[in-house]
Design a protein around this motif. Structure first.
Motif: not given
Length: 222
Positions: A167-169, A178-183, A204-216
């Motif tokens: 997770t990058l903040v 959140k980017i999970g274990a991707m390269e 501009s705040h909260g949590v963004v989950d990008l772990r699923t390809e093509g979905r935010i």
């Protein structure tokens, strides 16, 4: 011969008068002279370059050092400094270099303008547990890519979790990505595509989950 060497070793003519140190950001000439103790004013023939080098590498910011004698009275010291890339909290804050070495406890006078790495235990880091060190290296690699890319000068934390991944903040608003274990390359691609879309939504705040390809996925802060 022995008498001549003895005279050279004690003659005041060969006392060290100049310590020539290259320009350093974290290591001062006064610190070098202090670490050398009496050697900095002793006879240059009597000084051991190995011993001098050993003393200087005790400085947390000294990564490599070379020492050369220039007769009659000059000691030439060339230091390669260790550069912090992040901080880690092990009860107190410590600097971490690019190789994953935890090398200096921060004082009130040290810069804290570095991202902090979280999710690592004090015990495993200080023991340099192989799995922990491998994950730390991955974290540092990700940090560098993010700092050079979409989080340029705006990264406050990189969190690692063995199950959840990374997770990058963001520094200015606390946005968690959140980017999970991707390269790192794939992570930077997804982040670069997602951030403009998130900005348009006014998120501009909260949590963004990008772990699923093509979905935010966006949700309020944790």
């Amino acid at each position: 011969g022995a008498a001549v060497y003895s005279w050279l070793g004690h003659s005041r003519l060969f006392s060290v008068r100049v310590v020539d140190l290259n320009e350093c950001e974290h290591v001062s000439r006064d610190e070098v002279v202090g670490m050398l103790g009496g050697a900095a004013s002793g006879n240059i023939w009597a000084l051991s370059k190995e011993e001098i080098g050993k003393r200087l590498t005790s400085h947390p910011f000294v990564r490599e050092v070379s020492v050369r004698k220039a007769f009659p009275d000059r000691l030439i010291v060339r230091v390669t400094e260790r550069e912090p890339v992040a901080m880690v909290n092990l009860d107190s804050l410590y600097y971490v270099d690019g190789q994953g070495l935890v090398f200096k406890r921060l004082t009130a006078y040290d810069s804290k303008d570095y991202p902090i790495l979280t999710g690592f235990s004090r015990k495993d880091l200080l023991a340099r547990d192989p799995i922990t060190m491998r994950n730390l290296q991955r974290t540092i690699a990700l940090l560098r890519r993010a700092a050079d890319g979409p989080f340029s000068r705006n990264l406050s934390e990189v969190h690692f979790d063995a199950l959840e991944g990374f997770t990058l903040v963001r520094r200015d608003d606390g946005l968690q990505v959140k980017i999970g274990a991707m390269e790192p390359e794939e992570a930077m691609r997804r982040i670069g595509e997602a951030l403009p879309k998130i900005a348009k939504l006014g998120q501009s705040h909260g949590v963004v989950d990008l772990r699923t390809e093509g979905r935010i996925f966006v949700r309020s802060g944790e």
